[in-house]
Design an enzyme around this catalytic site. Structure first.
Site, PDB file in Angstrom:
ATOM      1  CB  CYS A 185      -0.891  -0.017   1.239  1.00  0.00           C
ATOM      2  SG  CYS A 185      -2.006   1.395   1.341  1.00  0.00           S
TER       3      CYS A 185
ATOM      4  CG  HIS B 184      -7.396   2.744   1.146  1.00  0.00           C
ATOM      5  ND1 HIS B 184      -6.617   2.917   2.272  1.00  0.00           N
ATOM      6  CD2 HIS B 184      -6.596   2.154   0.218  1.00  0.00           C
ATOM      7  CE1 HIS B 184      -5.394   2.444   2.029  1.00  0.00           C
ATOM      8  NE2 HIS B 184      -5.351   1.969   0.804  1.00  0.00           N
TER       9      HIS B 184
ATOM     10  CD  GLU C 297      -6.696   1.125  -4.050  1.00  0.00           C
ATOM     11  OE1 GLU C 297      -6.807   2.038  -3.202  1.00  0.00           O
ATOM     12  OE2 GLU C 297      -5.593   0.635  -4.365  1.00  0.00           O
TER      13      GLU C 297
HETATM   14 ZN    ZN Z   1      -3.730   1.092  -0.077  1.00  0.00          ZN
END
Ligand code: ZN
Length: 177
Positions: free
Chosen positions: A101, A147, A144
């Site tokens: 990441c 997140h 994603e």
């Molecule tokens: Zn990430």
């Protein structure tokens, strides 16, 4: 030359917030944010980015699988902007594979992810898209998506022993057992 943002690093509060849904995809602030995400991602060797990673707690991700120094085996696809994304797993089957990441530099980990998923999102033109993803691209999407929920891949690990220094990860993929 487009503007580029710094990547929010682990510990930054924006990475722990639930991101806000986008109500109008044609809003100029939304278009600017997407452009900023695209130009920032282009300066990295990442395969995806989420708006919170550049400091905006909004539900926008870009999935951009491509072979890069970080992910030499990634399949090539057209970078895809996904607004207000969601997904469902097609089966309970999960597989562990490597993830890194941009917000968590220096380490990699084996993260369990659903193998086959159906995703729904709004595209940049405002159209609702529903499609299936599998394998590495499905993995990027789930990374994603997390997140946007204020989560990182560290929250998804089965075991801390699945965390490796990036230098050890590169040794491993160069000389697989
Ligand atoms: Zn990430």
């Amino acid at each position: 030359m487009s503007e580029v943002c710094a990547i929010a690093q682990l510990g930054s509060p924006v990475l722990r917030q639930q991101a806000e849904a986008i109500s109008d995809v044609h809003d100029s602030a939304v278009l600017q944010l997407i452009a900023l995400m695209q130009s920032t991602l282009a300066t990295t060797s990442g395969v995806g980015i989420a708006a919170p990673q550049i400091g905006y707690s909004k539900q926008i991700i870009i999935v951009a699988s491509r072979p890069t120094p970080r992910y030499p085996l990634a399949p090539l696809m057209e970078p895809t902007v996904m607004i207000n994304p969601c997904f469902e797993a097609l089966s309970g089957e999960k597989l562990k594979d490597w993830e890194g990441c941009l917000s968590i530099p220096g380490i990699r980990a084996l993260v369990p992810r659903y193998v086959e998923i159906i995703i729904t999102y709004t595209d940049q033109n405002g159209a609702l898209v529903r499609t299936g993803l599998s394998g590495f691209v499905a993995r990027i999407f789930q990374h994603e998506f997390d997140h946007l929920q204020g989560e990182t891949y560290l929250d998804k690990l089965e075991n801390n022993r699945d965390i490796y220094a990036e230098s050890e990860y590169f040794k491993l993929i160069a000389n697989p057992a």
